[in-house]
Design an enzyme around this catalytic site. Structure first.
Site, short mmCIF file in Angstrom:
data_model
loop_
_atom_site.label_atom_id
_atom_site.label_comp_id
_atom_site.label_asym_id
_atom_site.label_seq_id
_atom_site.Cartn_x
_atom_site.Cartn_y
_atom_site.Cartn_z
CB THR A 1 -47.70 -20.39 -53.22
OG1 THR A 1 -48.92 -20.31 -52.49
CG2 THR A 1 -47.52 -19.13 -54.04
CB SER A 2 -42.99 -22.52 -53.58
OG SER A 2 -42.77 -23.88 -53.34
CG ASP B 1 -38.33 -16.23 -48.48
OD1 ASP B 1 -39.27 -16.48 -47.70
OD2 ASP B 1 -38.33 -16.57 -49.68
CB ALA B 2 -37.42 -21.13 -47.06
NE ARG C 1 -51.59 -21.61 -46.92
CZ ARG C 1 -52.27 -22.55 -47.58
NH1 ARG C 1 -52.58 -22.41 -48.83
NH2 ARG C 1 -52.69 -23.64 -46.97
N GLY D 1 -47.70 -14.39 -59.15
CA GLY D 1 -47.60 -14.52 -57.69
C GLY D 1 -47.95 -13.24 -56.96
CG HIS E 1 -53.08 -22.71 -42.78
ND1 HIS E 1 -54.11 -21.95 -43.29
CD2 HIS E 1 -53.25 -23.96 -43.28
CE1 HIS E 1 -54.86 -22.71 -44.08
NE2 HIS E 1 -54.37 -23.92 -44.09
#
Lengths: 573, 573
Positions: free
Chosen positions: A437-438, A549-550, A536, A479, A217
């Protein structure tokens, strides 16, 4: 690049549909992924594999007798949801227990582990073997932190063969674990890949260079060198793998030469020619070699070499028959009835509620719609800033999540649910549909809030503060990210602190939330000064300095949208 | 692009070596290609397929029980030589005769036909079925001119199944021919491919465009359109194939969705999803679909769709078991002894000769060396100008050919051969090693010259004129090109005419050859004003206006080098 696409958001689902149509003799669709078309014998251990889509034949192509019983298929490059893992496992479980096996990536670990708990709660025996074959992804001292790449196939194959022989769950687990302990891979890349619908590659390798150890990735590698000849590459790959022999390595090895996407069969064969000579010269006997595409990343150019050091038991299992769409060996006798697919769990009974809680629930479904509109309006921008440090799917993932959450929340409300149940239904749908993950974290956080609200009372400012704090704790504990890691935690903690402080000083809920939203926005902007520390797809991590950060931005946008809506409602609109 | 290369000239050979190493359980190398590792039963028809390399799994990957018995493997994108076809056929022939089957390309037709004659001379029954599935390569009125693409697989599979059932050569041929008659394919491309060692693509498609019907070596297509979605492409492919149903088409079809190189499995599945729906809506039952890489062109981006309209006999054969490295179906019982490989024919007995002819032979081997040096000095330039109208391999092909010819000529001379035998040995080696159309034609021409010279007399000017004229006739009759087609014929004819005219006017051989070489040079330059009319890989044909033809230039260079050398010898150097 990836050209044949309809709606990028539907790509993974459409791919699965086409895959099942093309291989209807071998696989069937089940909610969350695919399963072998015929039932395994009663009492046989079920091997369930999975991960993000975009790595064909991993994972859908490796389902069939002698290999995996089912594959859980996430969205493109995103972990499947917990619910998906549960659904596929329940569909293929035959009373012998379930072995979950997958590559060691944060999102996958989170969701498969959560599923393991849920399955155990349902009385199903479950074990896990994570594949950690990539020697470039962590040192041998931190071997359990290594990522899983093409070595997946050997571990899955040995697990599937052991299960087919009727061994117990403990035996199958031990053999799969032993296969993983004895498997080492090294990958190189000449170019990155472009995700469906994207116009730019997710990551790149400079023209004429080769990146050693670059992840599938785009995770960081070890080094960039000039492009070698095929023979020089063979030398490099073999030398590095022979330099790190696992304990107990003998002189016999399963060998995989894997093409990552646009390296063609002809090039693989030219390279394998030299690899086989070098291994022979080193006294290694090659057993059941595989040269082809085994674990890919769309149009990424690159190869990986995998060696699994066999003992006699592993060798027999590696050579046992198997019959899957992408991997076949020997002859497998057709067994078992055609599978009857179990539907995904329907919405459960409505918990008792009150008019007070119903009134709160009405506000909540309105807020879900507002959040959906907010994400829709920002989806491109969220994707853009995520692509700088990550894999660019944050916007799409959030969109899928909130869309499903809003739909499920409305359905629960329409069915008469109270506030807590509406939010819990929305939470589970979010985690299920968003994947990654989110998705898992947003689902978890909403679920905690819903649990605290319950279905009876009208929540006051203190209840809401406790709910927000519970969500914060769930996310930080599960997390693993900390303040300063450039994640949504960098917004969640200041927001939680600001809200609790304002409520503590006697503010009403709406005013306190205004302070919290402002703190969140400030913190989201502040993430531009950070460099991501974990996770990742961090090739571009350092380049992300200067970009927020998004995930942090998402949370601050949602907090602000909620405040704006509640304010206008309160002032009578 | 193609990155993993050692010596580009050795690419095809190294690929075969690595392929055999990776699939040693299923295939063995034989001179000229590969054969299934186990012998078929005595009396079974042998199915021999083949063509240029660079199309994996065509052709090497399709060898095994239930499919082909052997595959003849040419150089990259070049036909195998006649000798290769003979060698592979002799290795797999089991007394039941041989079916030759291959895609319909000029060089392949030339070499397989010549091999058919040689095999028949050896008392072996041989039949031929050429695959002509590409509906975009010629109109239905000129169906026998169509090229063969992925439909190859269905024809080979049905032939292999028929042979495995023990049917006679005539029956196998009829069934394979019927399969071809009922097979239609359409291909589209998004980009061209880059051959091993090349820095530029062989041909290109404009960014954001799709070329409909572009051939797998860049042969011209029908149209360029904007890039469609996956569903739109499915619609286009299905509509075009349903618009040209072969005679007797029913409602059941074998379906292949083929990726040409860099279109990934995920994209193929997304596209197949819609194809299967459209076929179902049209009332077509899909039988044994295959979605994957079946006939590729290195890193070319594109797909093709193939439909074979089955009757009950063809359907059974399509579904019969098969076991090859790249295509498997059902279970094939292991049969037959491990193959013993027959060596390539050794150099045959030396024909009786004289001192006079030996003196001529000495001059000839010197000339072979001179020609080799000439080609070596011009190999890059010949490749460059060939790439403008063709596939850029002319220089390398000539180099392989003359190198082998010089070596074989020396070996024959050292073994005591006269002039004619030296030239015949050189000719056969040229055709064998160079491969492709030009290799076959140069071999044929040299062989005719050698036959005319014989092993007894010193040739005079008239003998030489007859020899040159015989070479001309052999090339024009076999190759089919005419004056003005922008081939070596444009040099050969003026050269032949000039030489015969000068000899007729009483010139000595050397003076006459000087006039011929000058005429050849003038004609070679003149080919710059022409546009190619025939041949494969003519995408850039019109762009070649202003550039001379590579084959024409080769011949004029050789003619001039021969004259220069003989002049300096005659004047005592």
């Amino acid at each position: 690049m990836t050209r044949l696409v309809n709606d990028p958001a539907a790509f993974a689902d459409e791919m699965t549909e086409g895959f099942v149509a093309a291989h209807a003799d071998r696989v069937v669709a089940v909610p969350g992924g695919v399963a072998r078309a015929t039932e395994a014998p009663n009492g046989q251990v079920a091997v369930v594999i999975g991960g993000g889509s975009g790595h064909y034949p991993a994972f859908a192509g490796l389902v069939g007798p002698g290999l995996a019983d089912g594959a859980v298929l996430g969205n493109v490059f995103a972990s499947p949801s917990t619910q998906q893992v549960v659904s596929v496992s329940k569909n293929v479980e035959r009373g012998g227990g379930v072995l979950l096996s997958y590559g060691n990536y944060a999102g996958d670990c989170l969701n498969f582990d959560a599923a393991q708990e849920r399955l155990r709660d349902n009385g199903i025996q479950v074990r896990t073997v994570r594949v950690t074959d990539d020697i470039c992804s962590a040192s041998v001292e931190e071997i359990t932190k290594r990522r899983g790449i093409a070595g997946d196939l050997v571990v899955f194959k040995i697990a599937g063969a052991a299960a087919s022989r009727g061994l117990s769950l403990d035996q199958v687990t031990d053999l799969a674990q032993r296969a993983n302990d004895r498997t080492r891979s090294i990958g190189v890349a000449f170019s990155g890949c472009t995700l469906p619908g994207a116009s730019e590659p997710l990551f790149t390798v400079p023209e004429g260079k080769m990146a050693i150890g670059l992840g599938i990735h785009g995770e960081p590698g070890l080094d960039e060198v000039d492009l070698p000849t095929a023979d020089q590459l063979a030398q490099l790959l073999v030398e590095r793998l022979l330099a790190e022999l696992p304990e107990g390595a003998g002189k016999r090895a399963a060998v995989l030469l894997n093409g990552l996407g646009t390296v063609k069969h002809e090039e693989l064969f030219v390279t394998y020619r030299k690899i086989s000579k070098l291994l022979e010269a080193a006294g290694v006997t090659v057993v059941g070699p595989e040269v082809g595409e085994l674990c890919t990343s769309f149009d990424m150019a690159g190869v990986s070499l995998t060696l699994t050091w066999l003992d006699s038991e592993l060798e027999e299992l590696w050579l046992d028959p198997a019959d899957s769409p992408a991997f076949r060996r020997g002859s497998v006798a057709a067994t078992g009835e055609r599978r009857v697919v179990l539907a995904a769990d329907a919405f459960e009974d409505i918990a008792p509620t009150t008019d007070d809680s119903r009134a709160t629930a009405a506000v909540l479904v309105e807020l879900l719609d507002v959040v959906e509109a907010t994400i829709d309006a920002n989806v491109d921008e969220l994707g853009r800033i995520d692509a700088i440090a990550g894999d660019g799917d944050h916007g799409i993932g959030m969109q899928r999540g909130i869309k499903a959450a809003a739909q499920a929340g409305h359905a629960a409300y329409d069915a008469g649910a109270g506030a807590g149940s509406v939010l819990t239904a929305a939470a589970d749908a979010w985690a299920d549909r968003a994947g990654g993950t989110s998705g898992a974290l947003w689902g978890l956080a909403l679920r905690r809030v819903g649990q605290r609200l319950g279905d009876i009372d009208i929540p006051n400012a203190e209840t809401l503060a406790e709910a927000v704090h519970a969500a914060r704790n769930a996310i930080t504990e599960t997390g693993g990210a900390q303040l300063g890691d450039k994640t949504l935690v960098d917004v969640l903690i200041p927001l939680d602190e600001a809200y609790r402080a304002a409520v503590g000083e006697g503010s009403d809920g709406l005013t306190a939330w205004g302070a919290a939203a402002a703190a969140g926005e400030k913190a989201a902007t502040g993430t531009a000064d950070l460099i991501p520390r974990t996770g990742r797809a961090r090739t571009h991590a350092e380049r992300s300095l200067g970009t927020p950060d998004a995930g942090a931005v998402s949370l601050s946008l949602v907090a602000r949208a909620v405040h704006t809506t509640l304010s206008s409602t309160r002032t009578g609109r």
